[in-house]
Design a protein around this motif. Structure first.
Motif, PDB file in Angstrom:
ATOM      1  N   SER A   1      29.991  36.650  38.285  1.00 29.47           N
ATOM      2  CA  SER A   1      29.775  38.229  39.184  1.00 29.47           C
ATOM      3  C   SER A   1      31.093  38.600  39.379  1.00 29.47           C
ATOM      4  O   SER A   1      30.795  40.352  39.030  1.00 29.47           O
ATOM      5  CB  SER A   1      29.685  37.977  40.905  1.00 29.47           C
ATOM      6  N   GLY A   2      31.951  37.846  38.343  1.00 25.80           N
ATOM      7  CA  GLY A   2      32.888  38.870  38.321  1.00 25.80           C
ATOM      8  C   GLY A   2      33.005  39.843  37.228  1.00 25.80           C
ATOM      9  O   GLY A   2      32.751  39.358  36.506  1.00 25.80           O
ATOM     10  N   PRO A   3      34.772  40.307  36.757  1.00 27.12           N
ATOM     11  CA  PRO A   3      34.891  40.966  36.116  1.00 27.12           C
ATOM     12  C   PRO A   3      35.390  40.482  34.109  1.00 27.12           C
ATOM     13  O   PRO A   3      35.278  40.726  33.628  1.00 27.12           O
ATOM     14  CB  PRO A   3      35.802  42.136  36.227  1.00 27.12           C
ATOM     15  N   VAL A   4      35.419  39.263  35.004  1.00 28.79           N
ATOM     16  CA  VAL A   4      36.548  38.072  33.938  1.00 28.79           C
ATOM     17  C   VAL A   4      35.452  37.702  33.301  1.00 28.79           C
ATOM     18  O   VAL A   4      33.990  36.639  33.622  1.00 28.79           O
ATOM     19  CB  VAL A   4      37.457  37.601  34.514  1.00 28.79           C
ATOM     20  N   GLU A   5      35.087  37.651  31.241  1.00 27.52           N
ATOM     21  CA  GLU A   5      34.277  36.437  31.270  1.00 27.52           C
ATOM     22  C   GLU A   5      34.791  34.885  31.170  1.00 27.52           C
ATOM     23  O   GLU A   5      35.947  34.771  30.479  1.00 27.52           O
ATOM     24  CB  GLU A   5      34.255  37.175  29.532  1.00 27.52           C
TER      25      GLU A   5
END
Length: 352
Positions: free
Chosen positions: A187-191
């Protein structure tokens, strides 16, 4: 009256930036003589069961800026014989009976009794992030991560808070745990990418963080690339010898950062002392984190340097600093989880 601070309180009330700032204050205070933190005490004792020993883990310390002192005491069991490559317990699912007591430096009275399960990994991650903020390249965008357990997740999130990380490549020998870690971070912005080969953790990474329960190295120093920063959290103590990286990693590092030098000797952290004794590492290239923050030490620098941060010990002052923030916030909310102060008072000096 003393209050009870739960794991849920810590998760709800303490943000990653607040925890990192608390670590900065605590380590600065330590370097400048305003914090006190003797090395942790660990000991084991025989039990009625010949196959396991009782194990105790005790911390104590104080941070003057927060006017809070702390005692942390933990209780568990370890097997008489340990085998394999990972740290093991007599019962991996057994409760780790631990209590943290916060004391007011102004009155000497107990302020709070605090749970430690959530905060334990959280303050380790915050301290690693503080070291990253001090030593890693500002343009670091790729984080390589060994481990997917309770230490790995907070470390990952905290490091991402201080550098513009866009990709995390993670390895664990357990395939399902790798997949679960990716799901938790989805759910975060990091791959976040699970890799099958541990060398893929290191390849192209700017920062490599080892957050494992291993007893044998997971990182080969020959894999390292110029300009990387390496972080480890597994450390030897009087009961266990543990190494997350090999001696080549120590030898390739231009600078090594640790939390506390006194703990290296007190806890028999041979994975650092042996490379020094062999001449692979110069003692003058080992710096305490607090000295860097206080400006008492500087890294050698250089575009191709490899920096190694050995998060070499847990310190009571970390719990004192975070606990002070939590106590202030929870007390302001007017919590009703209180304990009568008189339960803990002893007779004054000179009493019968």
């Amino acid at each position: 009256m003393p209050i009870v601070i739960t794991d849920a309180d810590a998760e709800r009330l303490l943000s990653i930036p607040e925890a990192i700032e608390a670590m900065r204050v605590a380590f600065r205070d330590l370097a400048e003589g305003r914090a006190v933190n003797p090395p942790r005490l660990r000991y084991s004792a025989p039990t009625p069961d010949p196959l396991r020993r009782y194990s105790a883990n005790i911390h104590a310390g104080a941070v003057a800026t927060y006017a809070v002192a702390c005692v942390r005491a933990g209780s568990n069991f370890i097997p008489v014989q340990e085998s394999g490559e990972r740290k093991s317990y007599a019962d991996p699912n057994a409760t780790n009976w631990t209590i943290i007591i916060l004391y007011d430096l102004k009155s000497g009275e107990p302020l709070a009794f605090m749970h430690e399960t959530y905060l334990s990994g959280f303050r380790v991650g915050a301290t690693s992030a503080l070291a990253v903020a001090q030593a890693a390249r500002e343009d670091s965008q790729v984080l390589g991560l060994f481990g997917t357990g309770k230490q790995a997740l907070p470390s990952c999130r905290a490091i991402c808070a201080v550098r513009p990380i866009r990709r995390v490549q993670v390895f664990s020998p357990n395939v399902e745990r790798r997949r679960d870690f990716v799901r938790r971070m989805a759910s975060g912005p990091v791959e976040v990418v699970a890799v099958d080969d541990p060398r893929e953790v290191v390849r192209g990474a700017d920062i490599i963080s080892c957050a494992t329960n291993t007893k044998q190295p997971v990182l080969d120093g020959d894999w390292l690339e110029d300009g990387q920063m390496v972080i480890t959290i597994a450390n030897s103590d009087v009961n266990n010898t543990r190494r997350e990286v090999d001696e080549k990693t120590f030898a390739r590092a231009s600078d090594i950062i640790i939390n506390d030098w006194d703990s290296v000797a007190a806890n028999r952290q041979v994975e650092l002392t042996e490379p020094i004794d062999k001449g692979l590492v110069r003692r003058e290239d080992v710096h305490e984190l607090g000295d860097l923050i206080a400006g008492k030490a500087k890294l050698r620098g250089g575009a191709g340097r490899i920096v190694y941060y050995k998060n070499n010990t847990g310190l009571a002052m970390q719990f004192a600093a975070c606990g002070a923030i939590l106590h202030r916030k929870l007390a302001a909310e007017g919590t009703n989880r209180t304990i009568p102060l008189e339960w803990f008072a002893s007779e004054p000096a000179g009493g019968a």
